[in-house]
Write a protein that holds these residues in place. Structure first.
Motif, PDB file in Angstrom:
ATOM      1  N   ALA A  10       0.832  -1.205   0.000  1.00  0.00           N
ATOM      2  CA  ALA A  10       0.000   0.000   0.000  1.00  0.00           C
ATOM      3  C   ALA A  10       0.866   1.254   0.000  1.00  0.00           C
ATOM      4  CB  ALA A  10      -0.933  -0.004   1.216  1.00  0.00           C
ATOM      5  N   THR A  11       1.970   1.217   0.732  1.00  0.00           N
ATOM      6  CA  THR A  11       2.857   2.377   0.789  1.00  0.00           C
ATOM      7  C   THR A  11       3.474   2.657  -0.572  1.00  0.00           C
ATOM      8  OG1 THR A  11       3.375   1.969   3.103  1.00  0.00           O
ATOM      9  CG2 THR A  11       4.921   3.347   1.880  1.00  0.00           C
ATOM     10  N   PHE A  12       4.043   1.623  -1.205  1.00  0.00           N
ATOM     11  CA  PHE A  12       4.664   1.844  -2.508  1.00  0.00           C
ATOM     12  C   PHE A  12       3.621   2.229  -3.563  1.00  0.00           C
ATOM     13  CE2 PHE A  12       8.361  -0.723  -0.904  1.00  0.00           C
ATOM     14  CZ  PHE A  12       9.248   0.348  -0.905  1.00  0.00           C
ATOM     15  N   ALA A  13       2.424   1.685  -3.469  1.00  0.00           N
ATOM     16  CA  ALA A  13       1.360   2.090  -4.394  1.00  0.00           C
ATOM     17  C   ALA A  13       1.018   3.565  -4.180  1.00  0.00           C
ATOM     18  CB  ALA A  13       0.125   1.214  -4.204  1.00  0.00           C
ATOM     19  N   THR A  19       1.331  13.155  -7.594  1.00  0.00           N
ATOM     20  CA  THR A  19       0.449  14.039  -6.816  1.00  0.00           C
ATOM     21  C   THR A  19       0.480  13.649  -5.346  1.00  0.00           C
ATOM     22  OG1 THR A  19      -0.998  14.453  -8.704  1.00  0.00           O
ATOM     23  CG2 THR A  19      -1.919  14.866  -6.510  1.00  0.00           C
ATOM     24  N   ARG A  20       0.416  12.351  -5.071  1.00  0.00           N
ATOM     25  CA  ARG A  20       0.433  11.905  -3.668  1.00  0.00           C
ATOM     26  C   ARG A  20       1.786  12.214  -3.017  1.00  0.00           C
ATOM     27  NH1 ARG A  20      -3.099   7.809  -5.912  1.00  0.00           N
ATOM     28  NH2 ARG A  20      -1.377   6.355  -6.270  1.00  0.00           N
ATOM     29  N   ARG A  21       2.871  12.077  -3.771  1.00  0.00           N
ATOM     30  CA  ARG A  21       4.175  12.460  -3.210  1.00  0.00           C
ATOM     31  C   ARG A  21       4.197  13.959  -2.913  1.00  0.00           C
ATOM     32  NH1 ARG A  21       5.800   9.081  -7.433  1.00  0.00           N
ATOM     33  NH2 ARG A  21       6.547  10.880  -8.633  1.00  0.00           N
ATOM     34  N   GLY A  22       3.587  14.738  -3.808  1.00  0.00           N
ATOM     35  CA  GLY A  22       3.498  16.181  -3.577  1.00  0.00           C
ATOM     36  C   GLY A  22       2.673  16.514  -2.353  1.00  0.00           C
ATOM     37  N   VAL A  54      -6.043   7.062  -0.458  1.00  0.00           N
ATOM     38  CA  VAL A  54      -4.955   6.112  -0.722  1.00  0.00           C
ATOM     39  C   VAL A  54      -3.831   6.314   0.288  1.00  0.00           C
ATOM     40  CG1 VAL A  54      -3.168   5.466  -2.401  1.00  0.00           C
ATOM     41  CG2 VAL A  54      -5.512   5.870  -3.177  1.00  0.00           C
ATOM     42  N   LEU A  55      -3.484   7.560   0.550  1.00  0.00           N
ATOM     43  CA  LEU A  55      -2.429   7.860   1.526  1.00  0.00           C
ATOM     44  C   LEU A  55      -2.841   7.439   2.929  1.00  0.00           C
ATOM     45  CD1 LEU A  55      -1.430  11.370   0.152  1.00  0.00           C
ATOM     46  CD2 LEU A  55       0.014   9.309   0.131  1.00  0.00           C
ATOM     47  N   GLU A  56      -4.103   7.615   3.238  1.00  0.00           N
ATOM     48  CA  GLU A  56      -4.619   7.236   4.560  1.00  0.00           C
ATOM     49  C   GLU A  56      -4.575   5.720   4.748  1.00  0.00           C
ATOM     50  OE1 GLU A  56      -8.024   9.414   7.239  1.00  0.00           O
ATOM     51  OE2 GLU A  56      -8.464   9.058   5.133  1.00  0.00           O
ATOM     52  N   LYS A  57      -4.973   4.969   3.721  1.00  0.00           N
ATOM     53  CA  LYS A  57      -4.953   3.507   3.820  1.00  0.00           C
ATOM     54  C   LYS A  57      -3.543   2.975   4.014  1.00  0.00           C
ATOM     55  CE  LYS A  57      -9.184   2.757   1.269  1.00  0.00           C
ATOM     56  NZ  LYS A  57      -9.787   2.469  -0.025  1.00  0.00           N
ATOM     57  N   ARG A  70     -12.186  18.863   6.524  1.00  0.00           N
ATOM     58  CA  ARG A  70     -11.368  17.675   6.809  1.00  0.00           C
ATOM     59  C   ARG A  70      -9.908  18.101   6.682  1.00  0.00           C
ATOM     60  NH1 ARG A  70     -12.000  12.554   7.710  1.00  0.00           N
ATOM     61  NH2 ARG A  70     -14.199  12.560   7.180  1.00  0.00           N
ATOM     62  N   THR A  71      -9.198  18.067   7.812  1.00  0.00           N
ATOM     63  CA  THR A  71      -7.791  18.465   7.846  1.00  0.00           C
ATOM     64  C   THR A  71      -6.904  17.240   7.744  1.00  0.00           C
ATOM     65  OG1 THR A  71      -8.337  20.376   9.210  1.00  0.00           O
ATOM     66  CG2 THR A  71      -6.027  19.683   9.194  1.00  0.00           C
ATOM     67  N   CYS A  72      -5.873  17.352   6.923  1.00  0.00           N
ATOM     68  CA  CYS A  72      -4.921  16.256   6.703  1.00  0.00           C
ATOM     69  C   CYS A  72      -3.599  16.592   7.371  1.00  0.00           C
ATOM     70  CB  CYS A  72      -4.675  16.068   5.204  1.00  0.00           C
ATOM     71  SG  CYS A  72      -6.163  15.844   4.229  1.00  0.00           S
ATOM     72  N   ARG A  73      -2.966  15.558   7.894  1.00  0.00           N
ATOM     73  CA  ARG A  73      -1.618  15.719   8.461  1.00  0.00           C
ATOM     74  C   ARG A  73      -0.851  14.432   8.199  1.00  0.00           C
ATOM     75  NH1 ARG A  73      -5.129  16.094  12.524  1.00  0.00           N
ATOM     76  NH2 ARG A  73      -4.675  18.302  12.685  1.00  0.00           N
ATOM     77  N   LEU A  74       0.465  14.520   8.292  1.00  0.00           N
ATOM     78  CA  LEU A  74       1.279  13.319   8.094  1.00  0.00           C
ATOM     79  C   LEU A  74       0.946  12.284   9.140  1.00  0.00           C
ATOM     80  CD1 LEU A  74       4.855  14.664   7.263  1.00  0.00           C
ATOM     81  CD2 LEU A  74       3.171  13.696   5.697  1.00  0.00           C
TER      82      LEU A  74
END
Length: 118
Positions: A10-13, A19-22, A54-57, A70-74
């Motif tokens: 999931a991480t590598f996907a 965009t997700r890396r950004g 995807v990043l959350e999963k 909805r606030t996102c954080r690392l």
């Protein structure tokens, strides 16, 4: 062969998309709402929600909804498994390239020796 968890897949996907890396780079600087991220990356809210999902999963991002925002954080994952996988393969390729360097040097040596004999 070493067995890795589904989380590493999931991480590598998740990391496979620019965009997700950004988004991860942006969240490394500061938390952001999905609306802010969508604006920054010139996307629709729906598109950004999919990227964040995807990043959350993968455990790379967490979100919190307060009211309509909805606030996102690392996320807090250290990605140790992923780093171990990369290091294992880095070492493997380094060994292969070192062996190839040895072969090339031996061939050069043989060629110089052959030229001197002429």
């Amino acid at each position: 062969m070493v067995q890795y968890s589904r989380l590493i897949d999931a991480t590598f996907a998740a990391l496979s998309d620019h965009t997700r890396r950004g988004v991860l780079e942006q969240l490394g600087r500061s938390d952001a709402s999905i609306t802010d991220l969508a604006d920054r990356f010139h996307m629709t809210l729906t598109g950004m929600k999919k990227h964040v999902s995807v990043l959350e999963k993968a455990g790379l991002v967490t979100t919190e909804k307060v009211g309509r925002v909805r606030t996102c954080r690392l996320g807090r994952r250290a990605m140790a498994e992923e780093a171990a996988w990369i290091e294992h393969h880095r070492q493997m390729w380094a060994q292969r390239f070192d062996a190839l360097d040895d072969i090339v040097e031996e061939l050069k040596h043989q060629e110089r020796h052959h030229e001197r004999q002429r």
